[in-house]
Design an enzyme around this catalytic site. Structure first.
Site, mmCIF file in Angstrom:
data_model
loop_
_atom_site.group_PDB
_atom_site.id
_atom_site.type_symbol
_atom_site.label_atom_id
_atom_site.label_comp_id
_atom_site.label_asym_id
_atom_site.label_seq_id
_atom_site.Cartn_x
_atom_site.Cartn_y
_atom_site.Cartn_z
ATOM 1 N N ARG A 84 -4.185 2.521 10.804
ATOM 2 C CA ARG A 84 -4.917 3.485 9.979
ATOM 3 C C ARG A 84 -4.010 4.135 8.920
ATOM 4 O O ARG A 84 -3.104 4.893 9.262
ATOM 5 C CB ARG A 84 -5.504 4.552 10.890
ATOM 6 C CG ARG A 84 -6.671 5.310 10.330
ATOM 7 C CD ARG A 84 -7.214 6.216 11.421
ATOM 8 N NE ARG A 84 -8.560 6.713 11.119
ATOM 9 C CZ ARG A 84 -9.303 7.362 11.996
ATOM 10 N NH1 ARG A 84 -8.865 7.582 13.206
ATOM 11 N NH2 ARG A 84 -10.504 7.782 11.680
ATOM 12 N N GLU A 140 -9.767 5.857 6.873
ATOM 13 C CA GLU A 140 -8.334 6.132 6.897
ATOM 14 C C GLU A 140 -7.913 7.463 6.250
ATOM 15 O O GLU A 140 -6.998 8.123 6.740
ATOM 16 C CB GLU A 140 -7.570 4.991 6.201
ATOM 17 C CG GLU A 140 -7.586 3.706 6.991
ATOM 18 C CD GLU A 140 -7.179 2.519 6.133
ATOM 19 O OE1 GLU A 140 -7.971 2.127 5.257
ATOM 20 O OE2 GLU A 140 -6.085 1.989 6.320
ATOM 21 N N PHE A 155 -2.103 2.326 6.796
ATOM 22 C CA PHE A 155 -1.556 1.054 6.345
ATOM 23 C C PHE A 155 -0.464 1.227 5.289
ATOM 24 O O PHE A 155 -0.527 0.656 4.214
ATOM 25 C CB PHE A 155 -2.728 0.229 5.766
ATOM 26 C CG PHE A 155 -2.537 -1.259 5.766
ATOM 27 C CD1 PHE A 155 -2.724 -2.010 6.914
ATOM 28 C CD2 PHE A 155 -2.204 -1.926 4.594
ATOM 29 C CE1 PHE A 155 -2.595 -3.395 6.903
ATOM 30 C CE2 PHE A 155 -2.064 -3.328 4.573
ATOM 31 C CZ PHE A 155 -2.263 -4.055 5.729
ATOM 32 N N ALA A 214 -9.158 -1.341 6.139
ATOM 33 C CA ALA A 214 -9.036 -0.754 4.801
ATOM 34 C C ALA A 214 -10.167 0.229 4.505
ATOM 35 O O ALA A 214 -10.497 0.469 3.350
ATOM 36 C CB ALA A 214 -8.976 -1.841 3.726
ATOM 37 N N ARG A 250 0.833 -1.204 0.000
ATOM 38 C CA ARG A 250 0.000 0.000 0.000
ATOM 39 C C ARG A 250 0.868 1.255 0.000
ATOM 40 O O ARG A 250 0.501 2.263 -0.600
ATOM 41 C CB ARG A 250 -0.989 0.001 1.170
ATOM 42 C CG ARG A 250 -1.952 1.181 1.158
ATOM 43 C CD ARG A 250 -3.122 1.017 2.092
ATOM 44 N NE ARG A 250 -4.163 0.142 1.563
ATOM 45 C CZ ARG A 250 -5.200 0.538 0.811
ATOM 46 N NH1 ARG A 250 -5.340 1.815 0.505
ATOM 47 N NH2 ARG A 250 -6.077 -0.332 0.389
#
Lengths: 543, 816
Positions: free
Chosen positions: B372, B761, B374, B550, B340
């Site tokens: 949060r 997020e 990621f 996610a 990510r």
């Protein structure tokens, strides 16, 4: 779960004791109901008593060190039988929570020992609303309702603590009669509680919403407060001595009994505010077999007094006299609005959070002897004197002589700290007091570095100068060479910069979790320029 | 299609008006909109009656546990003597790896982490044995009596050490696109350097916790504070050598999670399950805060070496980025976090020629994990730091540099292509830039700030307080990059009185997913939200679920719930059409004409005749019509090949931007947030107040990451900041003086349930603007020796002071 926690619920109070009789259990009220408590629970924390023994699970535990506020509860005390203190104003006042029979303040229940609550009324989040588990908004306490309406809760774990802290904050507002909390009051009031979900904005909204509410702040559990206060008031004057598995817990109420208890048990754990001991207890760092002397309720050891020098100014040039068990919040109340101590007030408002200041004592901060104790640099430069007492008599000594090394004190085993006395600077005679606290976070943090400067100016010339730093050595340090470099000099930038250079070479800081030695040395140097700019009238500052 | 963009502000504003003076806390609350329910647990929260694991009533015969942990970060265990532990008062049992009936390896991606360490220990405190006692204090006291001897080895703690030692987790990954050689030829200038961001503790307030209750016939009920009940079910079953069907995991709520309970709730639950397996007694585990912070993983530290070529306007023409993360001792989610990060190194900017290489480093720290964002924040911060550097080099306003690099609104343009080949569609960022530039008075304030910083005082120096300003966009991809996880199922039960229960795999950690699901379901049936209850998440009702992570839980579970509602509605419409036609002359039954609204059903051709929803449900039951449905949803159209680094990993992007203004005391390094203006595109919000809570909450968490939160380890690999005493998350007073949050209310997002966009997020990364604003302020002290390019994340007071002093990190350490 501790089976031996002997607690029994009673509607009526314990039998009144004759004046010199000694009680063998604790007496306290929780949400309007009286409890007699002995056994192990009396030596444990308030939060354990609430959660384990009373199953009041609304009080949450996160850090067990008084650094998050999730465990906040309100504690109502009968007015302490002191010589009238400024903070008390000589009489209890009514506020949003109470008729005035009890004075409520929020504390962190995880680091308060249950014995500190003897004679007190504890209100938990369960005691606020009209009934257990209200299912409608209308049945909630106004603070609770505002938190719901404004989405002040997300995960909910910090919420009970915030509800309590906000209730305390609004009651304080009631007491001072201010129409609307200013931003600073709001910030200070929420400074003892952490939330990780909301980012606080909606909690602030809830405070504003509750502020507008016309509904009474009085917790439902305070309905029968007068009768309760009478019982608790009596209890708070009764000495307590209880034994459990060979351990002794004593709560003397007068100096004579206290000094005798100390002489008899020089190794006993002394508890006043307990904000540091409670943390160590939770971390398993205290002996589980230690005897305990709780001096929080001893007459003559508390209170804050201002002895004025000049009639027209309440403080300037006078003396500030603090009893050892005076709480930081009492001291703050006492110096409210005094320009001569504005810096002290600024620093003290960043000392812990409200819950810590409502529990922690002036004497505790001194006897704990941490080199980063927030009050010490001030006391050093204000030429504080302290009074130590024992059955052998009393002696006074300058504060600097009290500290001999890291956590080393000039204190005999039978001696106790009773009084701290300082002179208040008098701007009229050119006296200035400047303080700085540097920490990772503005509120609810322990200092990385502290600094205090006391000066007297004769025109543009520096006549008297005293400089003390904390967090740069094993004790708070005076900086004689830096002082020497300023004494007799003119108030000029170059002088202060030079003093900063001297100061940074005069200290031997270490690197630790709060900052690198290089940072502390840099602060020691730069703080002098920062102080100079303030003396020079530059107001702009980043807190 | 309705474009609601002209409605000013979309609806909600926090904060004082521009005219007000320096102090203006957020003042105007976001009023609860009519028909919007409170948070579904709010009444319980405020009264303290909402229960968490430690609050559940004591079970008969319940045990508590404590752990025996590794005394050092790396070595071989030569002796594990537990005799004194077993003999200690109150101890019921002591269990090691040898007592695990099933596999002693687990992990969400690779099975590489032991449940209990055996011969080798790989991080300090790593659990070696579980001690069970009637009382927690007894268990802890007993655990302290263990004698553990380890032949210590030099631990690998930093990214540099891991690279030098060749210690990695998973393969090297790459994403590349465009002609780099041509790009470098076009480049007028280049910047290169290393960017570093440190880790961050999730700091959920409820520590890791579980209660395991043995049930009849060899089965366990696990109450866990987890984002991932299915993972708990699997890990417990594997460790016990059981079938998954023998384990049920239930989640009522969590006291915060933020990613920290996506995988790492598993170990405590397994420890309790192991004891329950051997003792047949209920077992509860609640980590202490210190224990939790010491033992569990955090946001990954990242180092990125960058080389960026750009033209005279600051347009990037070539970018080479070499990324390394500190994964800790085991894989956990590190490879996914890295992925990510790689997919967000572009943030909102078109990189025509780019090569991204990345790898996870293995170190002797607890395995780092989800938090949060990621990996997204760590990636975006790199390119945003580069934007500042490019602007400084060209003496341009960083906003203009960002602007020329921004992905365009025109999705057909070549410049709408990401490094991995996905097209950025429906991009509102150019509009967000325009609006925010105006609404925040960016240009005016930029001028004022430049003037302020350029002033000299009586000593010929810049002012003591420097000011900084920065606008930073966020573009965050929504969907799990692991395609498999983009699925959900929902169970909807309608009762004969017209009330409804919904169960999905989504777990409630405070984010309000339950409230939003209840609203979605209520709207599907046209009934009041108070008739709908979202039940605790349980693997018994919803199987094989994905973690609540996610940002996608409302998307996935909401879509599944809508499908379940539709199935029931279809049956009810069939019945209702007959009932409505029968009582209205000349109306032929037409199920497609049946509407559900206001707690009743009606035929749209004759809307005055209505049947109460509850009455219809009662009738349906009498007529033997099924009032329940289970439904399944899988996100269409997404795919990503991590071997080639190409594909379409995201269903859509959530975007936004933040303008931050800060003040820095250049003598002491202290920092204050003056004002933040936020504008986000979150589509059509389901519940505005809850979404606002996510925006501000995420933003402030991000502010913690970029400013005050610092993890400090000693040379042995022991975390020294294990409690709020030393680890400082933002407090109420760390809010900016002035905070204004607005959304672009629109229904343009056809890729998601109800035209919403995920919001969990993305707002966290808005806080990068605070960091770049600090960097901007430090630019005014270059003449005094400051080196703004040296600033790392977090910009603590000390880090700011160091950067101002011009000292490198090495010099700073040497001077200490």
């Amino acid at each position: 779960m501790r089976a031996e926690a002997a607690s029994e619920r009673r509607r009526v109070g314990p039998e009144p004791h004759p004046r010199d009789a000694v009680r063998d259990h604790l007496v306290l009220a929780v949400n309007g109901q009286l409890h007699r408590v002995g056994g192990e629970a009396a030596f444990g924390t308030l939060s354990d008593f609430l959660r384990r023994d009373r199953r009041l699970i609304g009080t949450k535990i996160v850090c067990s060190e008084g650094d998050c506020g999730a465990c906040s509860v309100l504690v109502g005390e009968p007015r302490r039988s002191e010589a009238p203190s400024v903070a008390d104003g000589g009489g209890a006042t009514a506020d949003g929570l109470s008729s005035g029979a009890l004075r409520y303040r929020a504390i962190d229940s995880c680091i308060a020992f249950l014995h500190q609550l003897d004679g007190c009324h504890v209100i938990t989040v369960e005691g606020l609303a009209g009934r257990a588990e209200a299912q409608s908004l209308a049945e909630l306490h106004p603070v609770q309702r505002s938190m719901v309406e404004c989405f002040g809760s997300q995960c909910g774990f910090c919420t009970p603590g915030f509800v309590i802290a906000i209730t305390d904050l609004l009651a304080e507002q009631d007491r001072t009669g201010s129409a609307e909390l200013d931003d600073e009051e709001l910030r200070v009031g929420l400074g003892g509680n952490l939330c990780r979900c909301t980012g606080y904005a909606q909690i602030v909204d809830a405070v504003r919403e509750a502020e507008r509410s016309a509904q009474s702040l009085a917790p439902a559990a305070c309905a029968d407060e007068q009768a309760l206060a009478a019982v608790l008031g009596r209890a708070s004057r009764e000495p307590v001595r209880l034994e459990h598995r060979g351990r002794v817990l004593e709560l003397p109420r007068d100096e004579q009994r206290l000094l005798a208890a100390r002489a008899a048990r020089p190794a006993a754990r002394l508890v006043a505010g307990g904000t540091d001991l409670g943390v160590r207890f939770n971390k398993g760092q205290l002996s589980p077999s230690e005897d305990v002397i709780d001096l929080g309720g001893v007459a003559g050891f508390g209170g804050v007094r201002l002895l004025a020098a000049a009639a027209e100014d309440a403080a300037a040039g006078g003396r500030l006299v603090c009893g050892a068990t005076a709480r930081w919040s009492e001291l703050l109340d006492a110096i409210e609005g005094l320009p001569s101590l504005a810096d002290l007030r600024q620093v003290l408002r960043r000392f812990g959070g409200p819950q810590i200041r409502n529990l922690g004592t002036v004497g505790g901060n001194l006897v704990n002897a941490s080199p980063i104790a927030d009050s010490l640099p001030f006391l050093y430069v204000a030429s504080a004197r302290i009074e130590l007492v024992s059955q052998r008599g009393a002696r006074w000594l300058p504060i600097e002589q009290f500290y001999r090394g890291y956590k080393q004190l000039d204190l005999e085993p039978d001696e106790l700290l009773r009084t701290v006395e300082v002179r208040v600077p008098d701007p009229g005679t050119g006296e200035r007091l400047l303080l700085l606290k540097a920490s990772r976070r503005r509120d609810l943090d322990i200092s990385t570095f502290t600094a205090a400067l006391w000066m007297r100016l004769e025109g543009e010339r520096i006549d008297t100068v005293r400089l003390a730093f904390g967090g740069v050595g094993p004790t708070v340090l005076r900086l004689p060479r830096s002082e020497e470099s300023l004494r007799g000099q003119r108030l000029e930038m170059e002088r202060f910069r030079m003093a900063g250079e001297v100061a940074s070479s005069e200290i031997r800081p270490i690197s630790d979790v709060r900052g690198a030695a290089a940072y502390r040395r840099l602060l020691a140097r730069q703080v002098m320029e920062s102080f100079f700019r303030r003396l020079h009238g530059e107001q702009e500052e980043v807190a | 299609m309705k474009r609601d963009l002209d409605r000013p502000g979309g609806s909600a504003t926090l904060g004082g008006d521009a005219a007000s003076s320096a102090v203006s806390w957020p003042r105007r609350p976001i009023a609860r909109q009519p028909g919007q329910p409170p948070h579904d647990s709010a009444l319980g929260h405020v009264q303290g009656s909402a229960r968490y694991i430690d609050d559940l009533p004591l079970r008969e015969g319940e045990l508590r546990i404590a752990l025996v942990g590794a005394p050092c970060a790396r070595g071989r265990v030569t002796r594990l003597d537990l005799d004194a532990v077993r003999a200690a008062p109150g101890v019921v049992g002591v269990y090691t790896a040898a007592d695990l009936p099933g596999a002693n390896l687990w992990g969400p991606i690779f099975h590489d982490e032991p449940v209990l360490a055996e011969e080798v220990v790989a991080y300090l405190g790593q659990p070696l044995a579980v001690v069970a006692a009637d009382d927690e204090r007894d268990a802890r006291a007993a655990a302290a009596l263990a004698r553990v001897e380890v032949e210590e080895e030099e631990p690998v703690l930093t990214i540099e050490q891991a690279v030098a030692a060749g210690e990695f987790i998973g393969p090297q990954r790459q994403i590349a696109r465009g002609d780099l050689e041509a790009g470098w030829e076009r480049a007028r200038q280049r910047i290169e350097g290393r960017f570093e961001s440190k880790g961050q503790e999730q700091f959920y307030l409820e520590s890791q916790a579980a209660l395991v209750v043995p049930e009849e016939g060899g089965s366990l009920l696990v109450y866990s504070s987890t984002q991932n009940p299915t993972e708990i079910q699997k890990v417990v079953a594997d460790a016990l050598g059981w079938r998954q069907s023998q384990v049920v995991c239930e989640v009522l709520r969590m006291g915060g999670a933020f990613g920290g309970k996506e995988t790492q709730a598993a170990l405590p639950a397994v420890f309790a399950a192991l004891v329950a397996f051997h003792t047949h007694r209920p077992v509860r585990v609640v980590y202490g805060k210190d224990e939790d912070m010491l033992l569990t993983g955090k946001r990954h530290e990242f180092h990125t070496d960058y080389r960026i070529g750009f033209d005279e306007r600051g347009r990037i023409v070539a970018a080479e980025l070499d990324v390394r993360s500190n994964g800790g001792a085991y894989a956990d989610l590190s490879t996914a976090v890295l992925e990510r990060c790689m997919l967000h190194l572009d943030n909102a900017y078109h990189l025509p020629a780019v090569r991204i290489g990345a790898r996870v480093c293995r170190t002797n720290l607890p395995p780092n994990t989800a938090f949060r964002g990621f990996g997204g924040p760590q990636g975006m911060a790199v390119i945003e730091s580069c934007m500042e550097e490019i602007a400084a080099r060209l003496r341009l306003d960083p906003l203009d540099v960002r602007r020329v690099n921004l992905y365009p609104a025109d999705e057909a343009s070549d410049a709408a292509l990401t490094p991995y080949g996905q097209r950025v569609r429906g991009n509102l960022l150019p509009e967000i830039f325009d609006r925010l530039e105006q609404s925040s008075d960016y240009r005016l304030r930029r001028r004022e700030i430049s003037q302020h910083n350029a002033r000299t005082d009586a000593w010929g120096e810049p002012p003591c307080v420097l000011r900084g300003l920065s606008l930073v966009p966020v573009k965050f991809g929504i969907s799990f990059t692991n395609k498999t996880l983009n699925q959900a199922n929902a169970l909807v039960n309608v009762y004969t009185d017209g009330s409804v229960q919904v169960s999905t795999g989504a777990t409630e950690m405070g984010q309000g997913v339950n409230t939003k699901l209840a609203m979605i379901v209520a709207q599907e049936f046209g009934i009041d939200h108070r008739r709908v209850v979202v039940r605790p998440t349980s693997t018994e009702k919803n199987n094989n679920t994905s973690p609540t992570a996610a940002s996608a839980s409302t998307d996935l579970n909401g879509a599944a719930a809508v499908k379940a509602c539709a199935a029931i509605r279809e049956r009810l419409a069939e019945l209702a059409s007959g009932l409505l036609a029968g009582s209205t002359d000349g109306l032929a039954p037409a199920p497609e004409q049946v509407g559900f609204e206001g707690g009743a059903v009606f035929d749209r051709r004759a809307p005055e005749r209505r049947i109460d929803f509850a009455e219809l449900c009662r009738r349906a039951h009498v007529e033997r019509i099924d009032l329940g449905a289970r439904s399944f949803y899988a996100t269409p159209g997404i795919d990503f090949d991590r071997e080639t680094g190409r594909g379409c990993p995201f269903a859509y992007y959530t975007t936004g931007a933040c303008v931050a203004e800060v003040r820095v005391d250049r003598l002491l390094g202290t920092l204050e947030l003056e004002r933040l203006d936020v504008l986000m595109d979150i589509g059509k919000p389901i519940h505005l107040a809850i979404e606002m809570g996510q925006i501000v909450g995420g933003l402030v968490q991000g502010i913690g990451w970029v400013t005050g939160e610092e993890l400090v380890y000693d040379g042995r690999g022991e975390l020294l900041t294990t409690s709020p005493t030393t680890y400082k998350i933002p407090a109420a007073s760390d809010l900016p003086r002035d905070l204004r949050v607005e959304i672009l209310d629109n229904d343009l997002n056809r890729h998601n349930v109800r035209s919403t966009k995920a919001v969990g997020e993305p707002p966290l990364m808005l806080a990068i603007a605070v960091w770049t604003a600090v960097r901007d302020a430090l630019g005014a002290a270059v003449a005094l020796g400051a080196r703004p390019g040296d600033l790392r994340i977090p910009a603590t007071h000390e880090e700011i002071a160091r950067t101002l002093s011009g000292c490198s990190v090495e010099e700073w350490i040497a001077a200490s």
